[in-house]
Design a protein around this motif. Structure first.
Motif, mmCIF file in Angstrom:
data_model
loop_
_atom_site.group_PDB
_atom_site.id
_atom_site.type_symbol
_atom_site.label_atom_id
_atom_site.label_comp_id
_atom_site.label_asym_id
_atom_site.label_seq_id
_atom_site.Cartn_x
_atom_site.Cartn_y
_atom_site.Cartn_z
ATOM 1 N N LEU A 105 -0.927 3.570 7.866
ATOM 2 C CA LEU A 105 -2.266 3.613 8.460
ATOM 3 C C LEU A 105 -2.855 2.210 8.603
ATOM 4 O O LEU A 105 -3.464 1.875 9.634
ATOM 5 C CB LEU A 105 -3.198 4.483 7.604
ATOM 6 N N ALA A 106 -2.658 1.381 7.568
ATOM 7 C CA ALA A 106 -3.166 0.010 7.631
ATOM 8 C C ALA A 106 -2.457 -0.791 8.717
ATOM 9 O O ALA A 106 -3.083 -1.555 9.466
ATOM 10 C CB ALA A 106 -2.992 -0.673 6.276
ATOM 11 N N ALA A 107 -1.130 -0.623 8.824
ATOM 12 C CA ALA A 107 -0.363 -1.339 9.842
ATOM 13 C C ALA A 107 -0.767 -0.898 11.249
ATOM 14 O O ALA A 107 -0.898 -1.729 12.156
ATOM 15 C CB ALA A 107 1.133 -1.117 9.624
ATOM 16 N N LEU A 108 -0.959 0.403 11.428
ATOM 17 C CA LEU A 108 -1.392 0.907 12.733
ATOM 18 C C LEU A 108 -2.761 0.345 13.103
ATOM 19 O O LEU A 108 -2.999 -0.056 14.246
ATOM 20 C CB LEU A 108 -1.434 2.437 12.728
ATOM 21 N N PRO A 113 6.417 5.166 15.414
ATOM 22 C CA PRO A 113 7.775 5.209 14.831
ATOM 23 C C PRO A 113 8.196 3.889 14.200
ATOM 24 O O PRO A 113 8.676 3.857 13.053
ATOM 25 C CB PRO A 113 8.665 5.569 16.026
ATOM 26 N N GLY A 114 8.017 2.792 14.929
ATOM 27 C CA GLY A 114 8.420 1.496 14.408
ATOM 28 C C GLY A 114 7.600 1.077 13.199
ATOM 29 O O GLY A 114 8.140 0.513 12.236
ATOM 30 N N SER A 115 6.296 1.356 13.240
ATOM 31 C CA SER A 115 5.425 0.992 12.115
ATOM 32 C C SER A 115 5.859 1.721 10.845
ATOM 33 O O SER A 115 5.973 1.114 9.771
ATOM 34 C CB SER A 115 3.969 1.319 12.444
ATOM 35 N N PHE A 116 6.099 3.021 10.957
ATOM 36 C CA PHE A 116 6.506 3.789 9.777
ATOM 37 C C PHE A 116 7.842 3.289 9.237
ATOM 38 O O PHE A 116 8.025 3.161 8.019
ATOM 39 C CB PHE A 116 6.606 5.274 10.103
ATOM 40 N N ALA A 117 8.778 2.981 10.144
ATOM 41 C CA ALA A 117 10.103 2.518 9.710
ATOM 42 C C ALA A 117 10.001 1.203 8.938
ATOM 43 O O ALA A 117 10.587 1.055 7.853
ATOM 44 C CB ALA A 117 11.020 2.348 10.928
ATOM 45 N N TYR A 118 9.233 0.264 9.452
ATOM 46 C CA TYR A 118 9.103 -1.032 8.784
ATOM 47 C C TYR A 118 8.277 -0.922 7.500
ATOM 48 O O TYR A 118 8.571 -1.599 6.505
ATOM 49 C CB TYR A 118 8.483 -2.064 9.729
ATOM 50 N N VAL A 119 7.258 -0.083 7.525
ATOM 51 C CA VAL A 119 6.451 0.122 6.311
ATOM 52 C C VAL A 119 7.311 0.734 5.207
ATOM 53 O O VAL A 119 7.255 0.306 4.044
ATOM 54 C CB VAL A 119 5.230 1.018 6.610
ATOM 55 N N TYR A 120 8.104 1.719 5.558
ATOM 56 C CA TYR A 120 8.947 2.358 4.535
ATOM 57 C C TYR A 120 10.005 1.382 4.015
ATOM 58 O O TYR A 120 10.367 1.430 2.831
ATOM 59 C CB TYR A 120 9.624 3.606 5.090
ATOM 60 N N LEU A 121 10.471 0.494 4.894
ATOM 61 C CA LEU A 121 11.411 -0.527 4.444
ATOM 62 C C LEU A 121 10.745 -1.416 3.389
ATOM 63 O O LEU A 121 11.347 -1.735 2.358
ATOM 64 C CB LEU A 121 11.871 -1.377 5.625
ATOM 65 N N GLY A 122 9.494 -1.796 3.636
ATOM 66 C CA GLY A 122 8.763 -2.585 2.648
ATOM 67 C C GLY A 122 8.543 -1.820 1.359
ATOM 68 O O GLY A 122 8.701 -2.362 0.257
ATOM 69 N N TYR A 123 8.214 -0.548 1.487
ATOM 70 C CA TYR A 123 7.990 0.311 0.314
ATOM 71 C C TYR A 123 9.269 0.421 -0.517
ATOM 72 O O TYR A 123 9.219 0.433 -1.754
ATOM 73 C CB TYR A 123 7.541 1.689 0.781
ATOM 74 N N SER A 124 10.423 0.466 0.146
ATOM 75 C CA SER A 124 11.697 0.604 -0.575
ATOM 76 C C SER A 124 12.017 -0.640 -1.399
ATOM 77 O O SER A 124 12.818 -0.573 -2.332
ATOM 78 C CB SER A 124 12.834 0.870 0.416
ATOM 79 N N LEU A 125 11.394 -1.766 -1.071
ATOM 80 C CA LEU A 125 11.655 -3.007 -1.797
ATOM 81 C C LEU A 125 10.783 -3.167 -3.031
ATOM 82 O O LEU A 125 10.975 -4.116 -3.798
ATOM 83 C CB LEU A 125 11.434 -4.215 -0.859
ATOM 84 N N PHE A 184 0.786 -1.234 0.000
ATOM 85 C CA PHE A 184 0.000 0.000 0.000
ATOM 86 C C PHE A 184 0.820 1.287 0.000
ATOM 87 O O PHE A 184 0.245 2.380 -0.020
ATOM 88 C CB PHE A 184 -0.943 0.014 1.212
ATOM 89 N N GLY A 185 2.146 1.190 0.060
ATOM 90 C CA GLY A 185 2.955 2.405 0.062
ATOM 91 C C GLY A 185 3.149 2.959 1.456
ATOM 92 O O GLY A 185 2.604 2.446 2.432
ATOM 93 N N PRO A 186 3.937 4.036 1.594
ATOM 94 C CA PRO A 186 4.307 4.539 2.920
ATOM 95 C C PRO A 186 3.162 5.116 3.737
ATOM 96 O O PRO A 186 3.075 4.872 4.940
ATOM 97 C CB PRO A 186 5.359 5.613 2.614
ATOM 98 N N LEU A 187 2.262 5.897 3.108
ATOM 99 C CA LEU A 187 1.184 6.531 3.862
ATOM 100 C C LEU A 187 0.095 5.537 4.237
ATOM 101 O O LEU A 187 -0.178 5.304 5.427
ATOM 102 C CB LEU A 187 0.592 7.684 3.059
ATOM 103 N N TRP A 188 -0.547 4.951 3.213
ATOM 104 C CA TRP A 188 -1.649 4.023 3.482
ATOM 105 C C TRP A 188 -1.141 2.753 4.153
ATOM 106 O O TRP A 188 -1.871 2.132 4.938
ATOM 107 C CB TRP A 188 -2.394 3.698 2.199
ATOM 108 N N GLY A 189 0.090 2.379 3.852
ATOM 109 C CA GLY A 189 0.662 1.211 4.512
ATOM 110 C C GLY A 189 0.829 1.437 6.008
ATOM 111 O O GLY A 189 0.555 0.543 6.815
#
Length: 234
Positions: free
Chosen positions: A102-105, A188-200, A95-100
């Motif tokens: 929010l979904a993870a949270l 903080p942790g959710s955004f970091a891991y989500v962005y890591l997924g987005y970078s892949l 879902f990308g950094p933003l929606w990802g």
């Protein structure tokens, strides 16, 4: 009168035993459910060890417009153990950094709330009667400083997410403080891991991966520094 006192004393001693017995029955039923679900997953031919982020992403996106709902249901269910970091990374992949984020949270909060409720139903009062010494004092401290205690536990995670949720469910902390501190603490942790997924999602764009590595590094350094300060202040 002496006989009446003996009867009352006998009843007072029997009550905790009955409570402990009901707690063990609940725990046994809960583990039977877990074993049944594990057997069902295995019978369907699902190998959880092969569930890489890429495969999970493909599975989630295969549901089209229902993908966010499926993701929330998978992450938010409180029964089947899941690696929170992998599922959070999948949010970024799908879902990308933003929606990802929010979904993870949303999924993590639902999961944490459900596991907290399960722990309470399994017998918070019975567990509290077994606590002695430092364990009882720690339980009392968490109850008096519920929001702050949960917030620090979320920001400085020393235990797996599921284990945190069940342990806090057996503590004195109130649900409102628990839920609010959980949402704030996992951002903080959710955004970091989500962005890591987005970078892949596009390995060709190395700046995304570099940014993800920087974010993860800052998160880890920040957690360690905060942990050191708490030890010094303690």
């Amino acid at each position: 009168e002496d006989r009446a006192r003996l009867l009352l004393a006998g009843r007072g001693e029997a009550a905790p035993q009955t409570m402990k017995g009901s707690t063990w029955i609940k725990l046994g039923a809960f583990f039977l459910v877990i074993m049944g679900i594990a057997w069902g997953v295995r019978a369907l031919g699902v190998d959880l060890t092969q569930m890489t982020p890429e495969r999970v992403r493909a599975f989630v996106l295969s549901f089209g417009v229902w993908a966010p709902v499926i993701y929330l249901l998978i992450y938010g269910q409180p029964i089947v153990p899941l690696p929170a970091s992998v599922i959070t990374i999948t949010g970024g992949l799908a879902f990308g950094p933003l929606w990802g984020t929010l979904a993870a949270l949303g999924g993590a909060t639902c999961r944490a709330s459900g596991q907290f409720a399960i722990a309470r139903l399994l017998g918070r009062e019975a567990v509290s009667k077994l606590l002695r010494g430092r364990a009882a004092a720690l339980d009392q401290k968490i109850g008096e400083n519920g929001f702050k205690a949960v917030l620090l536990i979320r920001i400085i995670p020393n235990l797996p997410f599921d284990l945190q949720n069940y342990t806090l469910g057996f503590s004195r902390v109130r649900f409102v403080s628990y839920a609010f501190a959980t949402v704030l603490g996992i951002i903080p942790g959710s955004f970091a891991y989500v962005y890591l997924g987005y970078s892949l999602t596009d390995p060709q764009q190395l700046w995304k991966l570099a940014a993800a590595v920087l974010i993860m590094t800052l998160l880890i350094v920040g957690q360690r520094q905060l942990a050191k300060r708490k030890k010094i202040s303690a």
